[in-house]
Design an enzyme around this catalytic site. Sequence first.
Site, PDB file in Angstrom:
ATOM      1  N   ASN A 125       0.818  -1.222   0.000  1.00 48.56           N
ATOM      2  CA  ASN A 125       0.000   0.000   0.000  1.00 48.56           C
ATOM      3  C   ASN A 125       0.850   1.271   0.000  1.00 48.56           C
ATOM      4  O   ASN A 125       2.060   1.236   0.231  1.00 48.56           O
ATOM      5  CB  ASN A 125      -0.969  -0.015   1.189  1.00 48.56           C
ATOM      6  CG  ASN A 125      -0.233   0.067   2.514  1.00 48.56           C
ATOM      7  OD1 ASN A 125       0.530   0.998   2.772  1.00 48.56           O
ATOM      8  ND2 ASN A 125      -0.444  -0.921   3.357  1.00 48.56           N
ATOM      9  N   CYS A 150      -5.265  -5.980  -6.335  1.00 50.28           N
ATOM     10  CA  CYS A 150      -4.877  -4.570  -6.488  1.00 50.28           C
ATOM     11  C   CYS A 150      -5.495  -3.917  -7.716  1.00 50.28           C
ATOM     12  O   CYS A 150      -5.686  -2.711  -7.742  1.00 50.28           O
ATOM     13  CB  CYS A 150      -3.355  -4.433  -6.541  1.00 50.28           C
ATOM     14  SG  CYS A 150      -2.587  -5.499  -7.753  1.00 50.28           S
ATOM     15  N   GLU A 177       4.828  -1.276  -6.305  1.00 51.08           N
ATOM     16  CA  GLU A 177       3.583  -1.719  -6.925  1.00 51.08           C
ATOM     17  C   GLU A 177       2.495  -1.504  -5.875  1.00 51.08           C
ATOM     18  O   GLU A 177       2.373  -2.285  -4.932  1.00 51.08           O
ATOM     19  CB  GLU A 177       3.694  -3.185  -7.330  1.00 51.08           C
ATOM     20  CG  GLU A 177       4.757  -3.436  -8.406  1.00 51.08           C
ATOM     21  CD  GLU A 177       4.213  -3.205  -9.813  1.00 51.08           C
ATOM     22  OE1 GLU A 177       3.010  -3.438 -10.031  1.00 51.08           O
ATOM     23  OE2 GLU A 177       4.993  -2.780 -10.692  1.00 51.08           O
TER      24      GLU A 177
END
Lengths: 488, 470
Positions: free
Chosen positions: A189, A244, A210
């Site tokens: 995150n 995600c 990422e």
Amino acid sequence: MSMEKQAVERARTAFLTRRSRPLEFRAQQLKALQRMITEKERDIAAALKLDLNKNEFQTPLYELVGLESEIQLALEKLPEWAAPRTAEKTLLTISDEVYVQPEPLGVVLIIGAWNYPFALVIQPLIGAIAAGNAAVIKPSEVSEHTARLLGELLPQYIDKDLYPVVNGGVPETQELLRQRFDHVFYTGNCAVGKLVMEAAARHLTPVTLELGGKSPCYIDKDCDLSIVCRRITWGKYMNCGQTCIAPDYVLCDQSIQGRVVEEIKKALKEFYGDDLKTSPDYGRMINQRHFKRVTALLEGETVALGGESDEADCFIAPTVLTGVTGSSKVMQEEIFGPVLPLVSVGSVDEAIRFINQREKPLALYVFSYDSKLIKRMIAETSSGGVTANDVLLHYSISALPFGGVGNSGMGSYHGKHSFDRLSHLRSCLIKSLNMEAVNKVRYPPHSAKKLSWARFFILKRVRLGTLGRLALLAAFVALAALVAQRFL
Amino acid sequence: MSDYGAIVQKLRDSFGTRKTRPAEFRISQLNSIVTLLRENEGPIVEALERDLRKPKFETMISEISMAINEANYAINHLASWMKPEHVEKSLVMKFDECFIRKEPLGVVLIIGAWNYPVQLVLVPLIGAIAAGNCAVVKPSELSDSTSSLLTELLPKYLDQSCFSVVCGGAKETTELLEQRFDHIFYTGGVSVARSVMRAASCHLTPVTLELGGKSPALVEGSCDVTATARRLVWARFFNAGQSCVAPDYVLCSPETRRLLLPALRDCITQLYGTEPRESRDFGRIINQRHFERIRDLLSNSQGRVEIGGETEEGERYIAPTVLVDVSESDPVMQEEIFGPVLPILTVESLEEAINFINRREKPLALYLYTGDSKVVTKVMECTSSGGFCSNDGLVHMTVITLPFGGVGSSGVGRYHGRFSFDTFSHQRSCVLRGFGLEWANQLRYPPYSEQKLERLLQATQERKWSCTLL
């Protein structure tokens, strides 16, 4: 010395022996990873079931198949990826060798995430190994069974000094981040992403982050909603919404919202049967903390579908919310759960404005028959990646770089992009000590005449085949001799 | 809102109007940069003379021509760079469009350096413009004549709603770094770079850091000593040694040193005359602080001045200097010299030289002078550096088709030519599907089964299929 520091030092020592460099070694390690996946599929599936209630078919489908294909690609392409890459020459370098040589960086840190705990560690690792690096692997402690399994399995199959697994929680991760790496690859995150980058800044270590965000999904009015909603349902509720690049929220006209809810309901029944809770194909929230976080987002919202939950089981039913606005609580953070808000927009313009007012997402989805509309939506927004008329797919094509932009991340990987990201692409100019005549224009003492010759040589660029190059070289040598004569 | 906040917001609003996107706009701005350089050659030469006593020749080739070259190269290639890149697809995606779009990032920050104050601001700016961004440019306050000139000129030639120049020192830069940018491009030193990256981390802003380090020059026995000496001298003393890719020190055998020293002496005389202080082709140190820093390195060195060594404080002149008998622990070996001083260290073998280099931080450049291609291969394979150049100095950074950047503490990221465009772009992956073939999608939907999985796996193992079909 801490355990983490020891692991890093051992990896560095192993890297310095240069044994991770030969292509044969890299291929051997990649094949060993492949064997691990094949031989231990059962154990991997069992761990994933315990962590996320993933079933035996989801595991190969969503964790393993992609990895096998990446390994195969790397094995096939490694000689090409690792070879020197010729660059176009300038007039001044016409008789020189000009190329970019990919090289390993050194010791890479890979910090995995808990939602696809196996894939999100192994995929960057494939890139790290292919590029000739050592790698310290830190699986997410939240997906504890997979973390433990990785700690057991990886040393059995691949070089344990070059690729140590370090397990642990926040203190262990912080200790790792105090060490010096040549690249840090983090999946997770934004908040932790900032801390990772800050830690990396101390050593000027490049990072790949990422991350995530709220990936919008725009549905045009005139669409086959049954197909649209089936595709969205698949992508949204897979892994209980903990993906995600899952479509986070939908933007569509008020007039179709009722139908959207209906179609999602139909798709859910098709996928998970009448009694969802007993479906072997529907996942669970990773833990109580996330369970509570997501159920809290439902407070005060209009639940059009679903809404049931069971804390003991970390079960949240696939849920759709209507009447959601930009300022609703559920629109303030990435949901990362099986809750789909429907936000009304009156037009494409409004949808684009809505998207652009927020942070750049990791993925953008748009469903429309109108290709002009799709192209416009892409052109007027920004996001890590886009899939139109479906969801998630841009992740699965290894030729496409996968990564975020802005708050959704920096850097990208998959396929050759992983190799390049975890390599140093070193520029090389190999000159001979001849052709000194050409160089004469650049040496002091300077004169106006020398200057004009220098500019002539610098400002040209050549793009010729070998024969053309030889011809030009001959002409060039003659010219150089002439120039040399003047300045001798 | 602070001044800087207002500036960034103005640029962000302009970026939001999408005016920087069309190729025509980008090309017109790039052409304006070329015009700026051509029309202001005289003032630029004068400004650099005031800041660094940079010889006109050096200004022309390393500042003006280089930037014009980059701008023209960008103009010539922009269309192909901007085109979406279609990629190889698997069989199951045959009816889909799969491509990578190159998109601007938004508002970028470019922090320049003082040693090549024109080039180090304009070349990144050219990349930022080519990629469709807006930009804040912050030239180095140390090269104040050139920076003032750029501050005056850039708004006259470029669209002021999209490109701003901000001046100031450390305090202003720190404040500027509190703003949110979509990319930060910094050229300079390692310790400021750390602060830049730390500030960037607060906003998850990607960075390019063009730093430096001690670039070694390995002179191996089989080289042509005269040619080597001339190229070394040129590369080392260009801009009075103030180049991030200047050869910082030499490693060679005692025998090679014996041959090299007289050659170096001759070449220095050939290039700068017997009194380099009087040569118009030799520059000066940027300011008092750096002058003293380098002078102190000389006086604290335990080595011996073999050539040069003279200094003149009023002019900030340091003669082209060669130091010998320097050991690894010498003060002159503890920091990047960034001045016209070339220490020569002796080693007994190539292995020793390689180990010496590998004990230190990865440099921005590595130079090797040799007649033996096997030696080239060995040194390249056994070391790491931003860039590598054999048998010359500096020039690898002028090859526009080669990416220029560091590794480890010599930097993060790269640029020049197409790589500048890529640095300031977001590569956005796009897959455009149709609504057909929903039956194919059935394989991926729950309820999951062994059968579905097998069929899906067969369909997705595309590489083998495409081989058999073809």
